[in-house]
Design a protein around this motif. Sequence first.
Motif, PDB file in Angstrom:
ATOM      1  N   HIS A 138      42.474  62.764 -35.475  1.00 46.80           N
ATOM      2  CA  HIS A 138      41.409  61.854 -35.886  1.00 46.80           C
ATOM      3  C   HIS A 138      41.460  61.609 -37.392  1.00 46.80           C
ATOM      4  N   ASP A 139      41.630  62.670 -38.167  1.00 43.08           N
ATOM      5  CA  ASP A 139      41.697  62.539 -39.623  1.00 43.08           C
ATOM      6  C   ASP A 139      42.869  61.660 -40.051  1.00 43.08           C
ATOM      7  N   ALA A 140      43.927  61.625 -39.250  1.00 38.97           N
ATOM      8  CA  ALA A 140      45.111  60.802 -39.549  1.00 38.97           C
ATOM      9  C   ALA A 140      45.018  59.421 -38.916  1.00 38.97           C
ATOM     10  N   SER A 141      43.856  59.098 -38.338  1.00 41.94           N
ATOM     11  CA  SER A 141      43.618  57.806 -37.674  1.00 41.94           C
ATOM     12  C   SER A 141      44.505  57.605 -36.443  1.00 41.94           C
ATOM     13  N   ILE A 142      44.892  58.697 -35.820  1.00 40.41           N
ATOM     14  CA  ILE A 142      45.666  58.634 -34.586  1.00 40.41           C
ATOM     15  C   ILE A 142      44.739  58.987 -33.443  1.00 40.41           C
ATOM     16  N   HIS A 143      44.535  58.023 -32.562  1.00 38.67           N
ATOM     17  CA  HIS A 143      43.560  58.178 -31.489  1.00 38.67           C
ATOM     18  C   HIS A 143      44.230  58.006 -30.131  1.00 38.67           C
TER      19      HIS A 143
END
Length: 79
Positions: free
Chosen positions: A72-77
């Motif tokens: 989530h912190d890496a914008s990977i969802h």
Amino acid sequence: NKTLAANFKATATLQMLEANYKTFCAANGKIVEDGFQVKDAVLAILDRLGYGESRAAKLDVHDFLKLLSAFHDASIHFC
């Protein structure tokens, strides 16, 4: 009984994560960096957390939540 890294190297998984990443960026006004490789980003997260060689069956709920938070912190969802 694959390692997490092997599971995340699957073509279908990488395609889904890349599409979700691009959709997230577009919806949030972020620019996808030139040369961005979702595979490299995912493997870097797994390595940073020490889960690259771990097996999913051996992880507990806390481990999965830690992984989910890092993605989530890496914008990977995932959806």
